[in-house]
Write a protein that holds these residues in place. Sequence first.
Motif, PDB file in Angstrom:
ATOM      1  N   CYS A 150      28.931  35.126  36.323  1.00 21.44           N
ATOM      2  CA  CYS A 150      29.495  36.085  37.282  1.00 21.44           C
ATOM      3  C   CYS A 150      30.588  35.446  38.132  1.00 21.44           C
ATOM      4  N   TYR A 151      30.419  34.200  38.517  1.00 22.79           N
ATOM      5  CA  TYR A 151      31.482  33.508  39.244  1.00 22.79           C
ATOM      6  C   TYR A 151      32.734  33.395  38.369  1.00 22.79           C
ATOM      7  N   ARG A 152      32.539  33.123  37.087  1.00 21.26           N
ATOM      8  CA  ARG A 152      33.680  33.045  36.161  1.00 21.26           C
ATOM      9  C   ARG A 152      34.348  34.412  36.028  1.00 21.26           C
ATOM     10  N   ILE A 153      33.545  35.468  35.943  1.00 24.39           N
ATOM     11  CA  ILE A 153      34.081  36.827  35.857  1.00 24.39           C
ATOM     12  C   ILE A 153      34.869  37.156  37.118  1.00 24.39           C
ATOM     13  N   LEU A 154      34.318  36.827  38.266  1.00 27.77           N
ATOM     14  CA  LEU A 154      34.990  37.081  39.541  1.00 27.77           C
ATOM     15  C   LEU A 154      36.341  36.390  39.594  1.00 27.77           C
ATOM     16  N   ASN A 155      36.375  35.134  39.207  1.00 29.31           N
ATOM     17  CA  ASN A 155      37.626  34.373  39.229  1.00 29.31           C
ATOM     18  C   ASN A 155      38.676  35.026  38.324  1.00 29.31           C
ATOM     19  N   SER A 156      38.263  35.441  37.128  1.00 28.24           N
ATOM     20  CA  SER A 156      39.198  36.074  36.192  1.00 28.24           C
ATOM     21  C   SER A 156      39.659  37.438  36.691  1.00 28.24           C
ATOM     22  N   LEU A 157      38.733  38.235  37.217  1.00 25.57           N
ATOM     23  CA  LEU A 157      39.116  39.553  37.737  1.00 25.57           C
ATOM     24  C   LEU A 157      40.133  39.410  38.863  1.00 25.57           C
ATOM     25  N   TYR A 158      39.909  38.437  39.732  1.00 27.91           N
ATOM     26  CA  TYR A 158      40.841  38.255  40.851  1.00 27.91           C
ATOM     27  C   TYR A 158      42.203  37.788  40.337  1.00 27.91           C
ATOM     28  N   PHE A 159      42.200  36.843  39.397  1.00 28.50           N
ATOM     29  CA  PHE A 159      43.470  36.368  38.832  1.00 28.50           C
ATOM     30  C   PHE A 159      44.227  37.521  38.184  1.00 28.50           C
ATOM     31  N   LEU A 160      43.535  38.295  37.351  1.00 32.71           N
ATOM     32  CA  LEU A 160      44.193  39.394  36.654  1.00 32.71           C
ATOM     33  C   LEU A 160      44.694  40.443  37.642  1.00 32.71           C
ATOM     34  N   GLY A 161      43.894  40.753  38.646  1.00 30.61           N
ATOM     35  CA  GLY A 161      44.264  41.775  39.612  1.00 30.61           C
ATOM     36  C   GLY A 161      45.425  41.412  40.511  1.00 30.61           C
ATOM     37  N   THR A 162      45.650  40.125  40.717  1.00 27.45           N
ATOM     38  CA  THR A 162      46.747  39.697  41.591  1.00 27.45           C
ATOM     39  C   THR A 162      47.974  39.266  40.816  1.00 27.45           C
ATOM     40  N   ASN A 163      47.890  39.285  39.506  1.00 29.05           N
ATOM     41  CA  ASN A 163      49.021  38.888  38.681  1.00 29.05           C
ATOM     42  C   ASN A 163      50.100  39.953  38.715  1.00 29.05           C
ATOM     43  N   LYS A 164      51.352  39.547  38.616  1.00 38.77           N
ATOM     44  CA  LYS A 164      52.471  40.477  38.720  1.00 38.77           C
ATOM     45  C   LYS A 164      53.015  40.929  37.362  1.00 38.77           C
ATOM     46  N   ALA A 215      32.783  47.175  42.193  1.00 42.78           N
ATOM     47  CA  ALA A 215      31.422  47.310  41.662  1.00 42.78           C
ATOM     48  C   ALA A 215      30.729  45.945  41.634  1.00 42.78           C
ATOM     49  N   PHE A 216      31.473  44.922  41.273  1.00 38.49           N
ATOM     50  CA  PHE A 216      30.938  43.560  41.268  1.00 38.49           C
ATOM     51  C   PHE A 216      30.460  43.179  42.671  1.00 38.49           C
ATOM     52  N   SER A 217      31.285  43.479  43.669  1.00 40.74           N
ATOM     53  CA  SER A 217      30.958  43.138  45.059  1.00 40.74           C
ATOM     54  C   SER A 217      29.653  43.784  45.502  1.00 40.74           C
ATOM     55  N   ALA A 218      29.413  45.012  45.053  1.00 43.58           N
ATOM     56  CA  ALA A 218      28.187  45.709  45.429  1.00 43.58           C
ATOM     57  C   ALA A 218      26.962  45.134  44.728  1.00 43.58           C
ATOM     58  N   ALA A 219      27.159  44.561  43.553  1.00 43.35           N
ATOM     59  CA  ALA A 219      26.033  44.070  42.766  1.00 43.35           C
ATOM     60  C   ALA A 219      25.701  42.599  43.016  1.00 43.35           C
ATOM     61  N   PHE A 220      26.685  41.800  43.342  1.00 40.68           N
ATOM     62  CA  PHE A 220      26.501  40.342  43.427  1.00 40.68           C
ATOM     63  C   PHE A 220      25.731  39.990  44.702  1.00 40.68           C
ATOM     64  N   PRO A 221      24.640  39.247  44.582  1.00 37.13           N
ATOM     65  CA  PRO A 221      23.799  38.958  45.752  1.00 37.13           C
ATOM     66  C   PRO A 221      24.276  37.789  46.612  1.00 37.13           C
TER      67      PRO A 221
END
Length: 191
Positions: free
Chosen positions: A85-99, A116-122
């Motif tokens: 999940c940490y790896r997924i978070l890092n990739s989602l953030y990279f992809l989402g901020t890419n231009k 959705a990740f934010s709501a699920a991750f403890p």
Amino acid sequence: MKTGLESVKTALRSYFDSVAEDLEKTQENLKRGQFTHSREQPRGVTQIINYTTFALLPVLSSLFEHIGQNMFGEDLMLDEVQVSCYRILNSLYFLGTNKSIYVERQRPALGKCLAAFSAAFPVAFLEPHLNKFNSFSIYNNKASKDRTALGLPGPVGEVCPLVPNLEKSLEEIMELAESGMKYTQMPHVME
């Protein structure tokens, strides 16, 4: 989930690990500049784009929404799953901020998945300094050598180097609100 079969938990662990790998491959291709809008694009790259856009993000978003709504994160997102999940978070953030033009079309889907990740991750991933109080954090329930064996960096603040902390995120939001910038100038902050 507390009484769930170990085989179900193992299957979910495998799924999250595969998702993390797929998102990291998408991220690598984006870094190499292999995503374009030309017809000369290699066939495999097109398949990665289509898979990420039309299959992976919607399924992952739905799964995270379900986990968050039913509060299964505390039971499910532990140990190896938390590492994925940490790896997924890092990739989602990279992809989402890419231009990239490729990301522009996907930004809403990436934002939905990240929400959705934010709501699920403890774990309070935007406030890593609070992890010392969280019994669900892998940084509190695994020894340092076990975390190293799982591929996690030493300090919790380095687990997602691309993701800013809450203070930095709020600064970006305030800057955007006060400056009157348009969506096209800072789309990742708005999403």
